[in-house]
Each structure stands twice: as C-alpha cells, then as structure tokens.
Motif scaffolding. Structure first.
Motif, PDB file in Angstrom:
ATOM      1  N   GLY A   1      46.809 -13.475 -50.686  1.00 21.68           N
ATOM      2  CA  GLY A   1      46.717 -13.664 -49.241  1.00 21.68           C
ATOM      3  C   GLY A   1      45.302 -13.544 -48.742  1.00 21.68           C
ATOM      4  N   THR A   2      45.114 -12.682 -47.752  1.00 22.57           N
ATOM      5  CA  THR A   2      43.822 -12.548 -47.087  1.00 22.57           C
ATOM      6  C   THR A   2      43.562 -11.075 -46.812  1.00 22.57           C
ATOM      7  OG1 THR A   2      44.205 -14.673 -45.978  1.00 22.57           O
ATOM      8  CG2 THR A   2      42.442 -13.300 -45.105  1.00 22.57           C
ATOM      9  N   ALA A   3      42.298 -10.702 -46.794  1.00 23.63           N
ATOM     10  CA  ALA A   3      41.888  -9.370 -46.354  1.00 23.63           C
ATOM     11  C   ALA A   3      40.691  -9.507 -45.428  1.00 23.63           C
ATOM     12  CB  ALA A   3      41.550  -8.463 -47.535  1.00 23.63           C
ATOM     13  N   ILE A   4      40.607  -8.602 -44.473  1.00 21.62           N
ATOM     14  CA  ILE A   4      39.431  -8.507 -43.605  1.00 21.62           C
ATOM     15  C   ILE A   4      38.706  -7.218 -43.964  1.00 21.62           C
ATOM     16  CG2 ILE A   4      38.586  -8.379 -41.237  1.00 21.62           C
ATOM     17  CD1 ILE A   4      41.218  -9.673 -40.339  1.00 21.62           C
ATOM     18  N   GLU A   5      37.493  -7.337 -44.416  1.00 22.30           N
ATOM     19  CA  GLU A   5      36.653  -6.171 -44.671  1.00 22.30           C
ATOM     20  C   GLU A   5      35.757  -5.982 -43.452  1.00 22.30           C
ATOM     21  OE1 GLU A   5      36.386  -6.244 -49.536  1.00 22.30           O
ATOM     22  OE2 GLU A   5      34.778  -7.197 -48.395  1.00 22.30           O
ATOM     23  N   THR A   6      35.850  -4.848 -42.822  1.00 27.63           N
ATOM     24  CA  THR A   6      35.087  -4.616 -41.605  1.00 27.63           C
ATOM     25  C   THR A   6      34.372  -3.283 -41.676  1.00 27.63           C
ATOM     26  OG1 THR A   6      35.217  -4.507 -39.187  1.00 27.63           O
ATOM     27  CG2 THR A   6      37.109  -3.635 -40.400  1.00 27.63           C
ATOM     28  N   TRP A   7      33.156  -3.249 -41.169  1.00 25.46           N
ATOM     29  CA  TRP A   7      32.396  -2.007 -41.121  1.00 25.46           C
ATOM     30  C   TRP A   7      31.414  -2.076 -39.957  1.00 25.46           C
ATOM     31  CZ3 TRP A   7      31.777  -5.822 -44.740  1.00 25.46           C
ATOM     32  CH2 TRP A   7      30.514  -6.405 -44.887  1.00 25.46           C
ATOM     33  N   MET A   8      30.889  -0.914 -39.587  1.00 24.01           N
ATOM     34  CA  MET A   8      30.020  -0.802 -38.432  1.00 24.01           C
ATOM     35  C   MET A   8      28.552  -0.896 -38.833  1.00 24.01           C
ATOM     36  SD  MET A   8      32.606  -0.541 -36.546  1.00 24.01           S
ATOM     37  CE  MET A   8      31.706  -0.621 -34.989  1.00 24.01           C
ATOM     38  N   LEU A   9      27.744  -1.351 -37.857  1.00 24.61           N
ATOM     39  CA  LEU A   9      26.301  -1.430 -38.028  1.00 24.61           C
ATOM     40  C   LEU A   9      25.611  -0.579 -36.971  1.00 24.61           C
ATOM     41  CD1 LEU A   9      25.654  -5.276 -38.486  1.00 24.61           C
ATOM     42  CD2 LEU A   9      25.726  -3.545 -40.288  1.00 24.61           C
ATOM     43  N   ASP A  10      24.602   0.177 -37.387  1.00 20.26           N
ATOM     44  CA  ASP A  10      23.714   0.853 -36.449  1.00 20.26           C
ATOM     45  C   ASP A  10      22.520  -0.041 -36.165  1.00 20.26           C
ATOM     46  OD1 ASP A  10      24.961   3.458 -36.084  1.00 20.26           O
ATOM     47  OD2 ASP A  10      24.494   3.815 -38.195  1.00 20.26           O
ATOM     48  N   GLY A  11      21.963   0.092 -34.962  1.00 17.55           N
ATOM     49  CA  GLY A  11      20.722  -0.614 -34.663  1.00 17.55           C
ATOM     50  C   GLY A  11      19.572  -0.054 -35.465  1.00 17.55           C
ATOM     51  N   THR A  12      18.647  -0.908 -35.859  1.00 15.22           N
ATOM     52  CA  THR A  12      17.534  -0.468 -36.700  1.00 15.22           C
ATOM     53  C   THR A  12      16.211  -0.992 -36.156  1.00 15.22           C
ATOM     54  OG1 THR A  12      17.729  -2.415 -38.140  1.00 15.22           O
ATOM     55  CG2 THR A  12      18.950  -0.445 -38.784  1.00 15.22           C
ATOM     56  N   GLY A  13      15.140  -0.324 -36.594  1.00 14.92           N
ATOM     57  CA  GLY A  13      13.800  -0.841 -36.363  1.00 14.92           C
ATOM     58  C   GLY A  13      13.222  -0.543 -35.003  1.00 14.92           C
TER      59      GLY A  13
END
Length: 508
Positions: free
Chosen positions: A459-471
């Motif tokens: 089938g299908t999977a959604i891999e999701t994760w968060m990002l912090d702002g950088t720089g």
C-alpha cells in the motif's frame, strides 16, 4: 475579571521565572549577545531537537526523535523496498506581522476573558522566523511547499509585501512607519505586561533594532502553493476591514492603555446559518463600539504609514496567485484549486475562510461539487486535501467529510489554524486516511512539517517529521522567547505527542 486575573498571574509567574533564570541565561550567552555555540547541522528533528532538560526555562539541543510507527489504519510494512512518490513541506500560520501597526489589538486580551495571545514577546521576529523556515525547507529539497494559511497577521498590504519578499528571496525590509521600532516593547514603556527585551529578563539588548533591520532571505527553491487563512483576509483574522480600521492602521495614534469601563460586544449569529459559532472577538460591532468615536484609552503619536492599508480578499488572493504562479484561476473569489506532485500524488486545496468574519471555517456553496469533481479527476492518484481550518470543525464540513470518506484514494487531510501538532486516524468503509494538523510559526514550537509519501509492498505510507528553522540568530531568539511565552504553545502543549510530530503513517 477572572480571565484577566489569570493572565496577570501568568505574566507575573513568567517574570519570576525569567528573573530566576537570568544568571543561567547570561552564562550561556556570548559577549556579543548572540546565543552560545550550539551548532545545528540539520533542521530535521530526526537528528536533533530543542529541549528543556533541567526545567529551568532555557532550551538546548537534545537527541532527535525517531519515527513512531502508527498502525491505526494498516499493519506496519517494510518501506525501504518502496519508492518515494512525493516529498512535501508544509509551512503554516507564519503570521508575518507589522508589529508596529497602530491597528494591532495587543491590549485586547486584558479586556475580555475569551481573548488571549493578542501579544507575543517574540512578535517582532516573524519575518526572520519564516526566512529560517524557508532555509530549512530548502534543505529537504521537496517537490513542493504548501502554505496552509494565516501567512500574514492582519491583511495589511505591507505584511503581504514582506511575506512575498521572504518567499521569493533577496532583501527584506521589515520596518514600517519611521526608521526603527515604534511599539509597545520599547524599553521606556512602563506597562508591566509587555516584554521589553532591552530591560526585561531574559535581556536581549538591541533586539528591536535588529528586528527592524533589512536582511536577506534565501527564498524557496521549490514551487509553492498557498492557501488563504482568516488572518490573510480579515483584520486580526476576525473582522472584514472597515473604514475606521483603515484609518487607524495608516494613522499616527497608538493606543497605550484601555479604559477600565471597556466591554467587548459579543457577535450575533446570522439568522440564516445557525451552524456558525457565536464567537467573541473582533467584529464590526466591536469596531463601532471601540474606535468609532475615538480610541478607548490613552494614545501616543507614532509615524504614520500608508503602506499599512488593508487589502480586500480579492486583492490578497491575486497577489498570492501572481507571486506563486498557483492558487487557482485569476478572478476566482475562492482559493479552491488542485495540482499534481509528480505522477502519483494530487493535492486539492479548499478555501474555508468566512468572508463575513470570524476565525471559524465555513463551507461555501458549490465547494462540495468542486471537491467531488477534483476527486474524480485524480483517478488512481493518492490524494491529499489541504485546508486552513480543519474540515470537520468547519460549518458544513460534514458534506466534505462524506465525500472524503467514500474515496479510497484519499490518504490525508492537512490543515493549519489550530497552532498544534496532531495526527488522528479516520477509519472508513473504504480504508481510511490521516487527519494531520501542524503547529504554527507564531508560537512554540515554531516548526514546519515534512511529508514523504512512499510506496510499500502492500500500500502506502506517509513518513512525516518536523523541521526547525536554521541559520538565523534572530529566529533562535524567537524560539527561546516563544518557549517562555505564558500564553503561547508550550502551556497549551501545542507541540503534541511524539506520534503527532515524527511518525510513519501506514495506509491500506
């Protein structure tokens, strides 16, 4: 007022906490006022996170958060054997704001128990936070970036100009009015309920000058697809701009206090739509009562700025369409549109903003037919539906939910508005999909979300994760202040649980 008393207590508690950590805070500051060296090599929270390990109110780098397998809708499968169908980044609720505008309602949370977070200690840094988020999004090299509303704070033209400058890249000038900062956070303001970075702990001398200085934004490398939120089309996200509000925004009088007799009028339900919520907040009645015959308290003079004029909803939609090259057809009154990401994924955007006022979503006439048509056009592609407000919390949303529930190719709904990370399964007779809500850039934890759609053997999977702002040192400071904000996302637990942030979502 009970709510006001709680607010004052919270602010006093914040002040005491800030004072208690001042020595600790200063020990980890460099002599030039910038943050201590905590080198961040990746924006991904899979690699590292910001934590308050000892509970002293300061955040520091901690270990990353691995993906949590979510098997509510389907059993886990090996995903390494599959291929990536699309990679998206969602940025939402950036609330790029003109924090110097005389039309900002930064005092209203003191006048009504149902109002909160009309002032944030980090509010002068909204464009720098967005620019840092843009840099993080570019690291992922996504196929597309979707922006799910409340991109600006109060439908002012200069806010929209600033937003587009950040997204396009190049020089950004966040200053409005006269040169430098003119607002309630000045060190000379005796009001104890405003954080003044030059004199209050944690001290950041010169922060306001730095916030108003021009800076360079990297701009998004990927195509971007916007949706409007209530704050993009309504003054303070609540009321259609009025002539009196327009004069206030472009004028030279800043409210510095509220008369004790001020009472906020309650909005009335429209006779023809009993489903709409009865919301307290900025309404035409409030505008008439508060500013129709003069501002409700003492004022001081500040530099006027005609660039603060309000845009109409039609003007805002056209600016976003022109800048992004997407957003539906020119002249359409709604931002309902669809686009493909690669050969296997289709995204459908639905505009739920109530032009009559209020922050709650509403399904306009004809939108269910539009959704039905676009679901049919998607064919066998995986479908993601993006909105600003959550569909199931919007007036008339059950008509849209019924269509989604009957379509086996819908894999997710994606929204902003709540300022909270949340992932909930919705099981249906044809399989089900994931309801994904993402936190804001305005409040802690100030993160964006990656969604990688992958094919699995079954089938299908959604891999999701968060990002912090950088720089950006200023964005790092905004993160620190948002963590301490007594009305912000940390007390409300808007970061969510680990499975609401970094997760692998399996689908049939």
């Amino acid at each position: 007022m009970e709510r006001l008393d709680r607010f004052r207590i919270a602010l006093v508690a914040l002040s005491l906490l800030a004072a208690a950590i001042t020595i600790t805070f200063l020990l980890v500051r460099d002599n030039d006022g910038e943050g201590a060296d905590q080198t961040v090599t990746s924006a991904s929270t899979l690699d590292g996170t910001w934590v308050d390990a000892d509970g002293n109110g300061t955040i520091e780098r901690g270990p990353g958060e691995p993906l949590v397998d979510r098997t509510d809708l389907a059993p886990p499968e090996e995903v390494t054997a599959g291929r990536t169908l699309a990679t998206l980044v969602q940025i939402t609720d950036s609330h790029v704001r003109d924090e110097e505008s005389p039309a900002r309602a930064s005092l209203l949370d003191r006048a009504d128990p149902d109002l909160n977070s009309t002032f944030r200690p980090q509010e002068s840094l909204s464009p720098q936070v967005l620019a840092a988020t843009v840099a993080s999004a570019n690291e992922v090299n996504p196929d597309a970036v979707i922006l799910t509303g409340d991109l600006i704070d109060s439908s002012q033209r200069n806010e929209l100009d600033e937003l587009i400058e950040v997204l396009d890249g190049g020089s950004v000038d966040p200053d409005s009015g006269g040169p430098g900062y003119d607002g309630p956070q000045e060190g000379t303001n005796p009001d104890p309920f405003f954080y003044r970075p030059d004199v209050d702990a944690p001290r950041h001398p010169g922060l306001l000058d730095d916030a108003e200085a021009a800076f360079d934004s990297p701009g998004l490398d990927a195509p971007w697809y916007p949706l409007a939120g209530n704050h993009d089309l309504l003054a303070q996200g609540e009321v259609p701009p009025t002539a009196d509000l327009g004069k206030l925004a472009t004028g030279d009088r800043l409210l510095t206090g509220l008369r004790k007799s001020l009472r906020i009028p309650r909005s009335a339900l429209p006779d023809d739509d009993a489903e709409l919520p009865d919301e307290a907040g900025l309404t035409p009645e409030l505008v008439d009562a508060v500013i129709g015959s003069g501002l409700p308290g003492p004022t001081r003079q500040v530099p006027a700025d005609p660039r603060r004029a309000y845009s109409t909803p039609e003007q805002t939609l056209e600016r976003l369409r022109q800048a992004s090259g997407s957003g539906g057809r020119a002249g359409d009154p709604l931002m309902d549109y669809a686009f493909d990401v690669g050969e296997d994924v289709r995204v459908i955007g639905l505009d739920l903003v109530n032009r009559a006022g209020g922050s709650g979503g509403v399904v306009p006439p004809g939108q269910p037919a539009f959704l039905r048509q676009e679901l049919a056009r998607a064919g066998d592609k995986r479908v993601i539906v993006m909105t600003h407000q959550p569909i199931d919390g919007s007036a008339g949303g059950e008509r849209l939910v019924a269509l989604l529930d009957r379509n086996p190719n819908v894999i997710a709904t994606l929204n902003g508005d709540t300022h909270r990370n949340s992932i909930e399964p919705r099981s249906t007779d044809v399989g089900g999909y994931w309801q994904i809500s993402t936190s804001s850039l305005a409040d802690w934890p100030q993160q964006s979300r990656v969604l990688r759609i992958v094919e699995t053997p079954g089938g299908t999977a959604i891999e999701t994760w968060m990002l912090d702002g950088t720089g950006s040192g200023l964005a790092d400071t905004a993160r620190e202040l948002s963590y301490l904000d007594a009305q912000g996302g940390r007390p409300q637990e808007d970061a969510g649980d680990p499975g609401d942030r970094n997760a692998r979502l399996f689908l049939p």
